[in-house]
Design an enzyme around this catalytic site. Structure first.
Site, mmCIF file in Angstrom:
data_model
loop_
_atom_site.group_PDB
_atom_site.id
_atom_site.type_symbol
_atom_site.label_atom_id
_atom_site.label_comp_id
_atom_site.label_asym_id
_atom_site.label_seq_id
_atom_site.Cartn_x
_atom_site.Cartn_y
_atom_site.Cartn_z
ATOM 1 N N GLU A 91 30.605 40.932 31.531
ATOM 2 C CA GLU A 91 29.956 41.903 31.528
ATOM 3 C C GLU A 91 28.732 41.952 30.484
ATOM 4 O O GLU A 91 27.692 42.662 30.947
ATOM 5 C CB GLU A 91 30.733 43.330 30.967
ATOM 6 C CG GLU A 91 32.313 43.338 31.917
ATOM 7 C CD GLU A 91 31.861 44.115 33.357
ATOM 8 O OE1 GLU A 91 30.731 44.112 33.441
ATOM 9 O OE2 GLU A 91 32.946 44.216 34.076
ATOM 10 N N ASP A 106 34.299 38.387 43.996
ATOM 11 C CA ASP A 106 32.977 38.908 44.827
ATOM 12 C C ASP A 106 31.861 38.022 44.327
ATOM 13 O O ASP A 106 31.400 37.356 45.082
ATOM 14 C CB ASP A 106 32.776 40.328 44.417
ATOM 15 C CG ASP A 106 32.993 40.785 42.837
ATOM 16 O OD1 ASP A 106 33.241 39.902 41.903
ATOM 17 O OD2 ASP A 106 33.028 41.930 42.883
ATOM 18 N N THR A 132 23.841 40.006 39.613
ATOM 19 C CA THR A 132 24.735 41.089 40.265
ATOM 20 C C THR A 132 24.672 42.415 39.481
ATOM 21 O O THR A 132 25.241 43.185 39.953
ATOM 22 C CB THR A 132 25.967 40.325 40.078
ATOM 23 O OG1 THR A 132 26.884 40.917 40.996
ATOM 24 C CG2 THR A 132 26.745 40.478 38.568
ATOM 25 N N GLU A 189 27.425 48.862 45.470
ATOM 26 C CA GLU A 189 27.343 47.547 46.660
ATOM 27 C C GLU A 189 26.729 47.965 47.719
ATOM 28 O O GLU A 189 26.058 47.503 48.597
ATOM 29 C CB GLU A 189 28.670 47.090 46.671
ATOM 30 C CG GLU A 189 29.213 46.380 45.337
ATOM 31 C CD GLU A 189 29.543 47.198 44.079
ATOM 32 O OE1 GLU A 189 29.772 48.436 44.416
ATOM 33 O OE2 GLU A 189 29.614 46.818 43.028
HETATM 34 C C1 DMJ Z 1 28.720 46.021 38.432
HETATM 35 O O1 DMJ Z 1 28.769 45.657 37.327
HETATM 36 C C2 DMJ Z 1 28.158 44.634 39.314
HETATM 37 O O2 DMJ Z 1 27.548 44.670 40.368
HETATM 38 C C3 DMJ Z 1 29.371 43.664 39.393
HETATM 39 O O3 DMJ Z 1 29.085 42.565 39.984
HETATM 40 C C4 DMJ Z 1 30.565 44.451 40.397
HETATM 41 N N1 DMJ Z 1 30.890 45.521 39.397
HETATM 42 C C5 DMJ Z 1 29.663 46.490 39.109
HETATM 43 C C6 DMJ Z 1 29.271 47.507 40.041
HETATM 44 O O4 DMJ Z 1 30.195 48.149 40.941
#
Ligand code: DMJ
Length: 633
Positions: A222, A366, A622, A535
């Site tokens: 994170e 994911d 991400t 997403e």
């Molecule tokens: C974000 O922190 C990032 O996109 C991560 O890859 C997945 N979860 C959250 C958003 O949903």
């Protein structure tokens, strides 16, 4: 054109008159007007009088009869938009009259005269959506939403990780590094909101280094994707690599780089303390010690979603240690056994082996698949042969997804990606997290490598596998859109199940009774929350850039409107929801950092100029922080 279709393509494009609803009264009137009796009757004055009454009667009925359907057609039939129950009630009385005069056969949709058919032939987009000024206005609305979200955060929670908009206070849910400030910073830069750039930038300059040296336990993943990624992207966008400050607001870009190095040095201990190349999941910042998660395991997606950031940090700092440690993870995973490229969601930093059988592209799985592709793209694809194994792993995994995880719903054939909770020999679960909606964007990006479909085709770049992946991307994006459309609020649940030949569950629909997919999508009570996640709009953004199909913009706009309607808090900020299937939806009292870092950013880019942060020059980490490709070594 297939003979089995009840209408021809020409009918759909140009002549829908024969598919319009025809009332019994209209049919009688029309045959009367075209028959011989017409001439006899109109020749006498009583006949003329009766004829006039007839004309007025018909005109009246046509007016009360046709105005309602034509309004519904413009949104519901053209875009397949959800009809809320409150909307239905407003048309109720007129609807009774309507029912009296006509039967309602199930017919192909009517298209307005300015309609064109989109590239996949499924959705119909009015030419008015081609209007540039419409998208400039809509983009401006997103910018206003961002400013509103930021102001709420600044007022009640400045310096905390997240805003609790209902309680009007802040909370440190991510270790206390002011995660919203850093996540939002590059969005403000892209939107050109200098005031926010200055506020966020000054906070970073004045507070973040101290926080980094004093704070306790943080999660490696994170902190890397949100804080390290945010700092690095801010460094690039503010002109750091060119040795200048091009954003005209905030501190000198070197502040972002120095802070990123300080943070990166401490996070490195997660790699160097582990007995294997798989890092521990947590780091204590003030003493740079690293620790496994309770239970000892790391998530597969977490250990493999650090490389874009660490590689770029090495590139801009000139110190290879960051990228070297992070890339050892990928090299190690390359050697582990997989199921057609698919991997379990847990991995042990002690043994270096995958643990358990659970395979999914939702939580904990994911972004492993996302970074296989993006880390390869980051290196400038063909230029770095040492890294091509990542692209091979990506391609193998996507074949595995298509082969083992993709199924279709009944009754309407929505394409979705399910899970294998007990591995390859266990049962298939028709469960899909909203998180999986990153996949359409990744599949499309993998197919064209960031070029538009047209460009990629003109350059002869698309093989059959790419075309299959692009098709799957479009099908899945449609499913993700319907996960929103099927609920009362127009916002997706955190998790959906799908009705298949083998699996059904009664009584758990999304609340929008007029959705065509009400029986395809199952939403269990425990899964009905919405965290303002990005997403789906992320995938719409990528797919719009690649296919140039305006329906993705329109779908994104509908989702934005639903966020505005149901998640905006009057006193400031936006809130996650507890239940998207009821109106009004109960609030969860949290504005996640990624609402500013990702959701609003992707919407802004979706409605904006396609040359802004082009997909063949940047990869988005991400957390939606863009990183330039083709790194300096
Ligand atoms: C974000 O922190 C990032 O996109 C991560 O890859 C997945 N979860 C959250 C958003 O949903």
């Amino acid at each position: 054109m297939s003979n089995s279709l009840p209408y021809s393509r020409k009918d759909v494009d140009y002549d829908n008159a024969k598919f319009r609803h025809r009332s019994f009264f209209k049919v009688i009137t029309q045959s009367f007007l075209t028959s011989n009796r017409k001439r006899d009757c109109i020749s006498c004055s009583t006949g003329k009088f009766l004829f006039l009454i007839l004309i007025f009667g018909v005109a009246y009925l046509m007016l009360t009869h046709d105005t309602i359907p034509s309004r519904v057609v413009s949104r519901d039939q053209v875009f397949g938009i959800r009809k809320n129950e409150d909307n239905n009630s407003s048309t109720h009385d007129a609807g009774r009259l309507k029912k009296f005069w006509r039967r309602a056969p199930r017919l192909p949709p009517q298209l307005p005269p300015d309609t064109k058919v989109s590239t996949n032939g499924i959705n119909h987009v009015p030419a008015t959506l081609d209007d540039k000024s419409l998208w400039i206005t809509r983009q401006q609305k997103v910018k206003e939403a961002f400013t509103y979200a930021w102001s709420g955060y600044k007022k009640y929670a400045m310096g905390y990780d997240e805003l609790m908009p209902v309680s009007q206070r802040g909370i440190d849910g991510l270790g206390g590094l002011g995660a919203t400030v850093v996540d939002a910073l590059d969005t403000a830069m892209m939107m050109g909101i200098d005031e926010v750039v200055a506020e966020a930038g000054s906070w970073v300059e004045e507070h973040l280094a101290q926080r980094i040296s004093e704070k306790g336990q943080v999660n490696l993943f994170e902190t890397t994707i949100r804080v390290l990624g945010g700092l690095l992207s801010a460094y690039h966008l503010s002109g750091g690599e060119k040795g200048m400050n091009i954003s005209h607001a905030g501190p000198n870009p070197s502040v972002y780089l120095e802070t990123a190095k300080n943070l990166g040095d401490r996070l490195l201990s997660a790699f160097t303390s582990s007995p294997t190349p798989i890092p521990f999941s947590d780091v204590v910042l003030h003493d740079s010690s690293a620790h496994p998660a309770p239970g000892g395991l790391s998530s597969t997606s977490e250990v493999s979603t650090l490389q874009l950031e660490f590689n770029y940090l090495s590139s801009v700092s000139g110190d290879p240690k960051y990228g070297m440690e992070a890339m050892k993870v990928m090299e190690h995973i390359k050697s582990l056994p997989k199921i057609e490229g698919l991997v379990p969601i847990y991995i042990s930093p002690d043994s270096g082996q995958f643990i358990g059988q659970n395979i999914r592209l939702g939580s904990r799985g994911d972004s492993y698949y996302e970074y296989l592709l993006k880390v390869w793209l980051q290196s400038g694809t063909s230029s770095d042969k040492n890294i091509s194994y990542l692209y091979d792993m990506y391609k193998e995994a996507m074949n595995g997804v298509r082969h083992r995880l993709v199924q279709k719903t009944v009754p309407n054939g929505l394409v979705f990606v399910g899970e294998l909770p007990a591995g390859k020999d266990g049962a298939f679960s028709p469960k899909m997290d909203h998180l999986v909606c990153f996949l359409p964007g990744t599949l499309a990006l993998g197919a064209t490598k960031g070029l538009t479909r047209k460009q990629a085709m003109a350059n002869n770049m698309l093989n059959s596998e790419d075309l299959e992946n692009l098709k799957l991307a479009e099908d899945l994006a449609k499913t993700c859109y319907e996960m929103y459309s099927v609920t009362s609020t127009g916002l997706a649940p955190e998790i959906a199940y799908f009705h298949t030949k083998e699996f059904s569950e009664q009584g758990h629909d999304g609340g929008n009774k007029s959705s065509e997919y009400m029986h395809d999508i199952i939403i269990r009570p425990a899964d009905r929350h919405n965290l303002l996640r990005p997403e789906t709009v992320e995938s719409f953004f990528v797919l719009y850039r690649i296919t140039e199909d305006l329906k993705y913009r329109e779908w994104g706009w509908q989702i934005f409107e639903a966020f505005e309607k149901y998640t905006k808090i009057e006193t400031g900020g936006y809130s996650s929801l507890d239940d998207v299937t009821v109106i009004p939806p109960p609030k969860r009292d949290k504005m996640e950092t990624f609402f500013l870092g990702e959701t609003l950013k992707y919407l802004y880019l979706l409605f904006g100029d396609i040359s802004h942060i082009p997909l063949d020059k940047f990869v988005f980490n991400t957390e939606a922080h863009p990183i330039p490709i083709n790194l300096k070594k």
